[in-house]
Design a protein around this motif. Structure first.
Motif, mmCIF file in Angstrom:
data_model
loop_
_atom_site.group_PDB
_atom_site.id
_atom_site.type_symbol
_atom_site.label_atom_id
_atom_site.label_comp_id
_atom_site.label_asym_id
_atom_site.label_seq_id
_atom_site.Cartn_x
_atom_site.Cartn_y
_atom_site.Cartn_z
ATOM 1 N N GLU A 140 45.823 18.362 140.544
ATOM 2 C CA GLU A 140 46.577 18.542 139.307
ATOM 3 C C GLU A 140 48.076 18.507 139.553
ATOM 4 O O GLU A 140 48.839 18.064 138.691
ATOM 5 C CB GLU A 140 46.187 19.866 138.655
ATOM 6 C CG GLU A 140 44.809 19.852 138.015
ATOM 7 C CD GLU A 140 44.731 18.824 136.903
ATOM 8 O OE1 GLU A 140 45.628 18.790 136.044
ATOM 9 O OE2 GLU A 140 43.772 18.026 136.898
ATOM 10 N N ARG A 152 50.818 16.265 137.507
ATOM 11 C CA ARG A 152 52.027 16.765 136.854
ATOM 12 C C ARG A 152 53.269 16.061 137.376
ATOM 13 O O ARG A 152 54.180 15.731 136.602
ATOM 14 C CB ARG A 152 52.149 18.278 137.081
ATOM 15 C CG ARG A 152 51.157 19.110 136.270
ATOM 16 C CD ARG A 152 51.502 20.582 136.332
ATOM 17 N NE ARG A 152 51.337 21.122 137.689
ATOM 18 C CZ ARG A 152 50.213 21.628 138.159
ATOM 19 N NH1 ARG A 152 49.132 21.660 137.401
ATOM 20 N NH2 ARG A 152 50.155 22.110 139.386
ATOM 21 N N SER A 156 53.516 12.675 135.875
ATOM 22 C CA SER A 156 53.905 12.765 134.473
ATOM 23 C C SER A 156 55.414 12.945 134.338
ATOM 24 O O SER A 156 56.060 12.326 133.485
ATOM 25 C CB SER A 156 53.178 13.932 133.804
ATOM 26 O OG SER A 156 51.780 13.720 133.810
ATOM 27 N N VAL A 172 56.723 13.860 125.960
ATOM 28 C CA VAL A 172 55.692 14.848 125.592
ATOM 29 C C VAL A 172 54.305 14.328 125.965
ATOM 30 O O VAL A 172 53.486 15.047 126.569
ATOM 31 C CB VAL A 172 55.772 15.174 124.093
ATOM 32 C CG1 VAL A 172 54.541 15.959 123.652
ATOM 33 C CG2 VAL A 172 57.036 15.969 123.791
ATOM 34 N N MET A 216 53.668 14.280 129.751
ATOM 35 C CA MET A 216 53.510 15.569 130.417
ATOM 36 C C MET A 216 52.315 16.379 129.921
ATOM 37 O O MET A 216 52.014 17.433 130.480
ATOM 38 C CB MET A 216 54.798 16.384 130.264
ATOM 39 C CG MET A 216 55.960 15.798 131.056
ATOM 40 S SD MET A 216 57.465 16.823 131.030
ATOM 41 C CE MET A 216 58.045 16.530 129.367
ATOM 42 N N THR A 217 51.632 15.905 128.882
ATOM 43 C CA THR A 217 50.511 16.690 128.327
ATOM 44 C C THR A 217 49.180 15.946 128.357
ATOM 45 O O THR A 217 48.170 16.519 127.940
ATOM 46 C CB THR A 217 50.810 17.104 126.875
ATOM 47 O OG1 THR A 217 51.017 15.936 126.069
ATOM 48 C CG2 THR A 217 52.052 17.982 126.809
ATOM 49 N N TRP A 218 49.145 14.709 128.857
ATOM 50 C CA TRP A 218 47.904 13.940 128.793
ATOM 51 C C TRP A 218 46.777 14.575 129.597
ATOM 52 O O TRP A 218 45.599 14.370 129.290
ATOM 53 C CB TRP A 218 48.136 12.509 129.277
ATOM 54 C CG TRP A 218 48.494 12.373 130.724
ATOM 55 C CD1 TRP A 218 49.727 12.404 131.273
ATOM 56 C CD2 TRP A 218 47.582 12.173 131.817
ATOM 57 N NE1 TRP A 218 49.681 12.239 132.637
ATOM 58 C CE2 TRP A 218 48.367 12.098 132.997
ATOM 59 C CE3 TRP A 218 46.191 12.055 131.917
ATOM 60 C CZ2 TRP A 218 47.801 11.905 134.254
ATOM 61 C CZ3 TRP A 218 45.630 11.864 133.170
ATOM 62 C CH2 TRP A 218 46.428 11.787 134.325
ATOM 63 N N ARG A 219 47.112 15.373 130.603
ATOM 64 C CA ARG A 219 46.067 15.988 131.425
ATOM 65 C C ARG A 219 45.252 17.019 130.649
ATOM 66 O O ARG A 219 44.178 17.415 131.082
ATOM 67 C CB ARG A 219 46.686 16.667 132.655
ATOM 68 C CG ARG A 219 47.396 15.725 133.593
ATOM 69 C CD ARG A 219 48.017 16.466 134.777
ATOM 70 N NE ARG A 219 48.749 17.644 134.363
ATOM 71 C CZ ARG A 219 49.990 17.618 133.879
ATOM 72 N NH1 ARG A 219 50.620 16.479 133.756
ATOM 73 N NH2 ARG A 219 50.603 18.726 133.520
ATOM 74 N N ARG A 220 45.778 17.486 129.506
ATOM 75 C CA ARG A 220 45.036 18.453 128.697
ATOM 76 C C ARG A 220 43.882 17.794 127.932
ATOM 77 O O ARG A 220 43.016 18.490 127.416
ATOM 78 C CB ARG A 220 45.984 19.135 127.712
ATOM 79 C CG ARG A 220 47.087 19.939 128.411
ATOM 80 C CD ARG A 220 48.011 20.601 127.412
ATOM 81 N NE ARG A 220 49.096 21.311 128.091
ATOM 82 C CZ ARG A 220 50.081 21.942 127.461
ATOM 83 N NH1 ARG A 220 50.113 21.957 126.125
ATOM 84 N NH2 ARG A 220 51.031 22.546 128.148
#
Length: 487
Positions: free
Chosen positions: A144, A148, A151, A334, A337-341
């Motif tokens: 992970e 990050r 990203s 945005v 940085m948030t696609w892993r969610r």
């Protein structure tokens, strides 16, 4: 996309370092990456001031802009391989030193010729330090944490291009100390000095591979190949596409074929090819890298053509035009940085879906602006959606391209991907920019709007191709054939 897209090879685990140290490392390398991206766009808004102060003609101004990009693109592969051989920290610090010193020299330049020369040096410095950024991320982070870092890397690339236009307008307009255009170069100096003070302390040493021979024959062919491709693409429109430009493009194709043949012989004889077959055969690497090439081609070209339309046809100031790009850059950051969610089972579909969304946004933007209207709220919304589409694809596609490569091959894979990304910037601005410029009459509002529509449609087509490549790159690995039980 499987979990292998963001994890290190089990046989080559990333070293475990304290979180504070890895955070500083990431800040240093991404700070350098940001400066390199920034410098490709920040100069655009200073061109009128340079013309008035130095008396530079059209060709001189074009070389001030292009000299940095030409040296940067041509020497990227050399920088990556030297980092592999001499150590990423050594090459990063060397490149950062050259970049910062050249920035100071550019800011103090007393003639057009001197400024052009130091822009080439600046590009060479960027080519030495930028390939090390991706390699250091690859060998420092795993799982992970690597996702990050990638990203943030994507956000820096997208944000740097936009911030360059906004920041450049602020610097030139402020005219601090009477520096005018010189401030767009001098701003790099304090940042470079800070990064140079931190880099030796936080970057890992001992990553060199002295026994890893440099493929001089490959470099001797690839460098002029890229040069012969980039120069006519960058200068062709300004020079009205002269014969020498077409000759150079044809020669680049011949040298590319020779390069491929030589590299196959080098690898067959056990040598260290610039792009080893074992790296290129990594599952998903080539289609993902090709997709990234098209993504960066369209993204950079969109910034370029829209900036011209906003300032030339619509009459916006450089600062006003730059501020209009904030929704795109912000949404890109945005999403990056948030696609892993997003649940992992949806990642394989998310990348092509994001690219289709970006393509649809380009079509919508062309339709909105084709009658010559100003850039209103609807266009800002479409810009934001476009940023979301690009951002939802860029970072995870980068993870696909590099996540399945063993760490021992990180420098080779990083050099390959970074070179394609940077060439995408050059080729995108040259091809889509030329399409726009040939259809738009200078300063004519409706002609420029129609040119934007045609260019956006062409860019949307390229993004659809990128979506197909992304789908190929994210397909699951075929199941191993069943072995029948012995009778």
């Amino acid at each position: 996309m499987t979990s292998s897209t963001t994890t290190a090879s089990p046989s080559q685990p990333a070293p475990v370092r304290p979180a504070t140290r890895t955070g500083l490392l990431l800040a240093v390398v991404l700070g350098a990456q940001f400066m390199a991206v920034l410098d490709a766009s920040i100069v655009n808004v200073a061109i009128p001031s340079m013309h008035a102060d130095l008396g530079a003609d059209g060709a001189g101004l074009q070389l001030i802009l292009a000299g940095y990009v030409i040296a940067y693109a041509v020497l990227l592969v050399t920088g990556a391989r030297l980092g592999d051989r001499l150590g990423q920290r050594t090459m990063f610090v060397t490149g950062l030193t050259a970049f910062s010193a050249a920035s100071l020299a550019c800011g103090l330049a007393w003639s057009t010729e001197v400024l052009i020369a130091f822009r080439f040096v600046q590009g060479a410095g960027a080519a030495m330090m930028v390939p090390q950024v991706m390699t250091l991320i690859q060998v420092t982070f795993a799982g992970e944490a690597r996702g990050r870092a990638l990203s943030l890397y994507a956000a820096v690339i997208s944000g740097g291009a936009v911030v360059g236009q906004v920041f450049g307008g602020l610097i030139v307009s402020s005219d601090v100390g009477g520096t005018q255009w010189r401030g767009v170069f001098l701003v790099n100096v304090p940042i470079g000095l800070l990064l140079l003070a931190l880099a030796p302390r936080v970057l890992p040493g001992g990553s060199a591979r002295p026994g890893h021979r440099l493929d001089l024959r490959g470099l001797a062919l690839l460098t002029p190949t890229v040069l012969l491709l980039v120069v006519p693409l960058v200068l062709g429109h300004e020079e009205d596409w002269p014969l020498w430009g077409w000759v150079m493009l044809a020669a680049s194709a011949v040298l590319l074929a020779a390069f491929v043949a030589v590299e196959r012989r080098v690898e067959a004889s056990g040598g260290a090819a610039l792009f080893p077959g074992r790296v290129l055969r990594a599952r998903g690497l080539v289609p993902a890298a090709a997709g990234q090439f098209l993504v960066m081609s369209t993204f950079s070209a969109s910034l370029f053509t829209m900036a011209i339309h906003l300032q030339s046809a619509l009459g916006y100031t450089a600062l006003h035009a730059g501020l209009l790009f904030i929704p795109m850059a912000g949404c890109f950051a945005v999403a990056s940085m948030t696609w892993r969610r997003v649940p992992m089972r949806h990642h394989a579909r998310m990348i092509p879906a994001g690219l289709v969304l970006a393509a649809a946004s380009l079509v919508a933007m062309g339709v909105l602006l084709r009658d010559g209207r100003g850039f209103g709220v609807a266009a800002l919304v479409v810009f934001g959606v476009m940023g979301l589409g690009f951002g939802a694809a860029f970072s995870p596609l980068m993870a696909v391209a590099l996540g399945r490569v063993p760490l021992v091959e990180a420098a080779d894979a990083s050099g390959f991907v970074t070179t394609l990304v940077q060439l995408g910037n050059v080729v995108g601005v040259a091809t889509f920019g030329t399409l726009y410029l040939t259809r738009a009459d200078d300063g004519v509002r409706h002609a420029s709007a129609e040119a934007i529509e045609v260019t956006d449609l062409a860019q949307a087509g390229a993004i659809v191709v990128a979506a197909c490549l992304a789908w190929l790159a994210t397909r699951p690995a075929p199941a191993p054939a069943a072995v029948p039980d012995p009778v």
